[in-house]
Design an enzyme around this catalytic site. Structure first.
Site, mmCIF file in Angstrom:
data_model
loop_
_atom_site.group_PDB
_atom_site.id
_atom_site.type_symbol
_atom_site.label_atom_id
_atom_site.label_comp_id
_atom_site.label_asym_id
_atom_site.label_seq_id
_atom_site.Cartn_x
_atom_site.Cartn_y
_atom_site.Cartn_z
ATOM 1 N N ARG A 77 0.856 -1.195 0.000
ATOM 2 C CA ARG A 77 0.000 0.000 0.000
ATOM 3 C C ARG A 77 0.890 1.243 0.000
ATOM 4 O O ARG A 77 1.746 1.395 0.860
ATOM 5 C CB ARG A 77 -0.895 -0.007 1.242
ATOM 6 C CG ARG A 77 -1.692 1.272 1.388
ATOM 7 C CD ARG A 77 -2.672 1.236 2.568
ATOM 8 N NE ARG A 77 -3.392 2.497 2.591
ATOM 9 C CZ ARG A 77 -3.266 3.432 3.541
ATOM 10 N NH1 ARG A 77 -2.493 3.232 4.584
ATOM 11 N NH2 ARG A 77 -3.930 4.555 3.444
ATOM 12 N N HIS B 74 -2.639 11.123 0.490
ATOM 13 C CA HIS B 74 -2.191 10.899 1.868
ATOM 14 C C HIS B 74 -1.552 12.215 2.331
ATOM 15 O O HIS B 74 -0.356 12.280 2.614
ATOM 16 C CB HIS B 74 -1.229 9.710 1.919
ATOM 17 C CG HIS B 74 -1.038 9.102 3.277
ATOM 18 N ND1 HIS B 74 -1.179 7.755 3.525
ATOM 19 C CD2 HIS B 74 -0.697 9.643 4.467
ATOM 20 C CE1 HIS B 74 -0.922 7.499 4.812
ATOM 21 N NE2 HIS B 74 -0.621 8.642 5.406
ATOM 22 N N GLU C 297 -7.354 8.798 5.903
ATOM 23 C CA GLU C 297 -7.681 9.502 7.147
ATOM 24 C C GLU C 297 -8.113 10.954 6.950
ATOM 25 O O GLU C 297 -7.406 11.877 7.374
ATOM 26 C CB GLU C 297 -6.485 9.447 8.104
ATOM 27 C CG GLU C 297 -6.040 8.039 8.444
ATOM 28 C CD GLU C 297 -4.991 7.998 9.562
ATOM 29 O OE1 GLU C 297 -4.495 9.060 9.956
ATOM 30 O OE2 GLU C 297 -4.686 6.890 10.032
ATOM 31 N N ASN D 41 -7.512 2.132 9.642
ATOM 32 C CA ASN D 41 -6.224 2.262 10.317
ATOM 33 C C ASN D 41 -6.498 2.203 11.808
ATOM 34 O O ASN D 41 -7.302 2.977 12.332
ATOM 35 C CB ASN D 41 -5.555 3.598 9.987
ATOM 36 C CG ASN D 41 -5.161 3.685 8.515
ATOM 37 O OD1 ASN D 41 -5.213 2.690 7.793
ATOM 38 N ND2 ASN D 41 -4.747 4.862 8.091
ATOM 39 N N TYR E 149 -4.695 2.005 15.651
ATOM 40 C CA TYR E 149 -3.491 2.094 16.488
ATOM 41 C C TYR E 149 -3.776 1.863 17.967
ATOM 42 O O TYR E 149 -3.033 1.187 18.653
ATOM 43 C CB TYR E 149 -2.805 3.454 16.296
ATOM 44 C CG TYR E 149 -2.134 3.536 14.953
ATOM 45 C CD1 TYR E 149 -0.875 2.989 14.762
ATOM 46 C CD2 TYR E 149 -2.790 4.094 13.852
ATOM 47 C CE1 TYR E 149 -0.260 3.002 13.520
ATOM 48 C CE2 TYR E 149 -2.187 4.114 12.598
ATOM 49 C CZ TYR E 149 -0.922 3.571 12.443
ATOM 50 O OH TYR E 149 -0.324 3.564 11.210
ATOM 51 N N GLU F 117 -3.639 0.062 8.066
ATOM 52 C CA GLU F 117 -2.480 0.443 8.884
ATOM 53 C C GLU F 117 -2.693 -0.109 10.283
ATOM 54 O O GLU F 117 -3.808 -0.057 10.813
ATOM 55 C CB GLU F 117 -2.318 1.967 9.016
ATOM 56 C CG GLU F 117 -1.830 2.664 7.781
ATOM 57 C CD GLU F 117 -1.674 4.175 7.973
ATOM 58 O OE1 GLU F 117 -1.478 4.637 9.122
ATOM 59 O OE2 GLU F 117 -1.769 4.891 6.969
HETATM 60 C C1 FCB Z 1 -1.462 7.429 10.593
HETATM 61 C C2 FCB Z 1 -0.978 7.920 9.243
HETATM 62 C C3 FCB Z 1 0.365 7.376 8.833
HETATM 63 C C4 FCB Z 1 1.316 7.294 9.994
HETATM 64 C C5 FCB Z 1 0.676 6.611 11.176
HETATM 65 C C6 FCB Z 1 1.574 6.440 12.375
HETATM 66 O O1 FCB Z 1 -2.359 8.335 11.124
HETATM 67 O O2 FCB Z 1 -1.917 7.582 8.238
HETATM 68 O O3 FCB Z 1 0.851 8.169 7.778
HETATM 69 O O4 FCB Z 1 1.792 8.554 10.309
HETATM 70 O O5 FCB Z 1 -0.480 7.299 11.572
#
Ligand code: FCB
Length: 441
Positions: free
Chosen positions: A77, A121, A166, A292, A294, A346
Site C-alpha cells: 500500500r 495521503h 484519514e 487504520n 493504532y 495500517e
Molecule cells: C497514521 C498515518 C500514517 C502514519 C501513522 C503512524 O495516522 O496515516 O501516515 O503517520 O499514523
C-alpha cells in the site's frame, strides 16, 4: 497453545505514504506540497526535520521492493504525490512524475505484489492551498480530475483505489489543532474541510468508475474506539458521546448518507455548507473500507480522556497498547453499519530501536504488538467481520509528520545518513507468519 489460521487468500502487506518516504521533494519537475511548505517553516516539526530526502525511496524503490519480496509480502500500500504529477494541482501534467509512478507500479507488479494505491495521503499541492485549499469547494473538483488522470495511466495494473487516507486527520489536525500542514486553527474551516474531503471522495469514486470499469474504490478511515474507564453510567455515556462526536463524522455520511446528530447539535451554525446531492455522492457504495487502527481512548466523565491507565503499556507516541479494542471496534461497526469488505490498512507501533552489536534490531515489543493485534483481528473475523487483508504500518521507518524522524514504525530500520536498511526482528517474524499463513501462540 492456540493456532490462528488465516484464509488462504488473505492479503498480507505493508504500507507507506509518498511524503513520508519518497524524498526528491523538488526533483524532476515536482511541485511544492503543503507538507513541503509546512516542514520548511521553522518550528513546525521536531528538530526541523523535513521530507526533502526521507528514505530516498524515489531513487531506491527497486531496493525497497526487493525487501518486500524478501518479506514475502503479497501487497504493498503506497500513495501518489499529487504535486509530483500535477505541480499546479490541475492542468499541466509533469510527465516525469507520472513516469516515476509508472515504473514503481511496474516494479511492484513484477515482484508479484498487489498494488494498493492511495490517491491522497495529505500532501496537497501548495498552489491549491494558496487558492483556499480544502475550504474551497473547487479543490474537490480538482481532486476528481487528478483521480481520472491517475486511473487512466495506472488503472490497467492497479485494481485497488483509495481516495483518501484519514480525512479526519487532514480536517482536524491540519485545520483545527494546526499541528499538521497547512497549520490552520479554525473550527469552521476544519468542518468545511471535512465536508469538502467527503465531497472529493464522492467525486473521486465517480471518477474512478468513470475512467475504467472493474476497479475497486474505497476510502481509509482511522478509528479510535472511545471506551469507558468504568461501568458507571456517567463514564459509559461520556464514552458514547465522545465516539459520536469524533468517530462518526466520516462513517455516517459515507455509510448512512447523513451527518451524525451529535455533530449537528455540537456545531449549530458552524455546520459546513453543503449543496443538494452532496450526500448522495458521498454515500455511494464502496468496494472496500480501509481501517487504520493504532489504539483507543479511555474516557472518564470527570476528566475526559485518561492519560495513563495503570498496568497498560504505551508506545513512543504515548498511545496505549490495547489489542482487544481492535476486535471490539470491528464487531461494533460491523453491527452498526452496512459495510463492504474491510482491510486493515495500517496498524503498528513506534518504539525506540537500537542496532545491537550483532547488527540486528531486536524490536520485541513491536513484534508482540503485531502478534496481539493479528490475533484479535482473527478473532473478529471469527465473530463474523469480513476482513480481507492486513497492511503493517510501516514497511520502513520514515518521516512521522510533526514528529519528524524521531518515531520509528518500520518493519525495516532505516539509517537516514547512509540510507542503509536492516530488517528488524518484527519484519523477520512477519515474513514467517505470512509464509505459514497462521499464528501459533
Ligand atoms: C497514521 C498515518 C500514517 C502514519 C501513522 C503512524 O495516522 O496515516 O501516515 O503517520 O499514523
Amino acid at each position: 497453545m492456540s493456532t490462528y489460521k488465516f484464509p488462504h487468500n488473505f492479503l498480507w502487506g505493508a504500507a507507506t505514504a509518498a511524503y513520508q518516504i519518497e524524498g526528491a521533494w523538488n526533483k524532476d519537475g515536482k511541485g511544492e506540497s503543503v507538507w513541503d511548505r509546512f516542514s520548511h517553516t521553522s518550528g513546525k516539526t521536531t528538530n526541523g526535520d523535513t521530507g526533502d530526502v526521507a528514505c530516498d525511496h524515489y531513487h531506491r524503490f527497486e531496493e525497497d521492493i526487493a525487501i518486500m519480496r524478501q518479506l514475502g509480502l503479497k501487497a504493498y500500500r503506497f500513495s501518489i504525490s499529487w504535486p509530483r504529477v500535477l505541480p499546479g494541482g490541475r492542468g499541466r501534467i509533469n510527465a516525469r512524475g507520472l513516469d516515476f509512478y509508472d515504473r514503481l507500479v511496474d516494479a511492484i507488479c513484477a515482484a508479484n505484489l498487489e498494488p494498493l494505491l492511495t490517491l491522497h495521503h495529505w500532501d496537497l499541492p501548495q498552489v491549491l492551498q494558496d487558492q483556499g485549499g480544502w475550504d474551497n469547494r473547487d479543490t474537490a473538483y480538482a481532486f476528481a480530475d487528478y483521480t481520472a488522470l491517475m486511473v487512466k495511466r495506472l488503472g490497467d495494473r492497479v485494481r485497488s483505489w483509495t481516495t483518501f487516507n484519514e480525512p479526519s486527520v487532514i480536517a482536524f489536525i491540519g485545520h483545527l489543532t494546526g499541528e499538521h500542514a497547512p497549520g490552520i486553527k479554525d473550527v469552521r474551516i476544519a468542518y468545511q474541510t471535512a465536508h469538502h474531503l467527503m465531497l472529493a471522495h464522492g467525486l473521486g469514486v465517480q471518477a474512478i468508475r468513470g475512467a475504467k470499469s472493474g476497479l475497486e474504490a474505497g476510502i481509509v478511515l482511522t478509528l479510535w474506539p472511545h471506551e469507558p474507564a468504568s461501568d458507571s453510567p456517567e463514564d459509559v455515556s461520556a464514552a458514547a458521546e465522545a465516539w459520536d462526536r469524533n468517530e462518526t463524522v466520516f462513517l455516517d455520511p459515507i455509510f448512512k448518507g447523513h451527518y451524525p446528530t451529535a455533530m449537528i447539535d455540537f456545531l449549530g451554525e458552524k455546520m459546513p455548507r453543503t449543496k443538494d446531492g452532496d450526500l448522495a455522492l458521498i454515500s455511494q457504495e464502496l468496494d472496500f473500507l480501509g481501517i487504520n487502527f493504532y489504539s483507543r481512548h479511555v474516557v472518564k466523565a470527570s476528566q475526559g480522556n485518561v492519560k495513563t491507565i495503570p498496568g497498560s503499556e504505551y508506545t513512543e507516541m504515548g498511545w496505549e497498547v490495547c489489542a482487544p479494542a481492535l476486535r471490539r471496534l470491528l464487531v461494533r461497526i460491523n453491527s452498526e453499519y452496512r459495510l463492504p469488505p474491510i482491510y486493515i490498512t495500517e496498524n503498528g507501533s513506534a518504539f525506540k530501536d537500537e542496532i545491537s552489536p550483532d547488527g540486528k534490531v531486536h524490536d520485541s515489543r513491536r513484534l508482540e504488538y503485531f502478534k496481539q493485534h493479528l490475533i484479535q483481528l482473527r478473532l473478529a473475523m471469527q465473530d463474523g467481520v469480513d476482513v480481507r487483508g492486513y497492511m503493517a504500518w510501516s514497511l520502513l521507518d520514515n518521516f512521522e509528520w510533526g514528529y519528524g524522524f524521531s518515531k520509528r514504525f518500520g518493519l525495516v530500520h532505516v539509517d537516514y545518513e547512509s540510507q542503509k536498511r536492516i530488517i528488524k526482528d518484527s519484519g523477520e517474524w512477519y515474513a514467517k507468519i505470512i509464509l505459514a499463513n497462521q499464528i501459533v501462540e
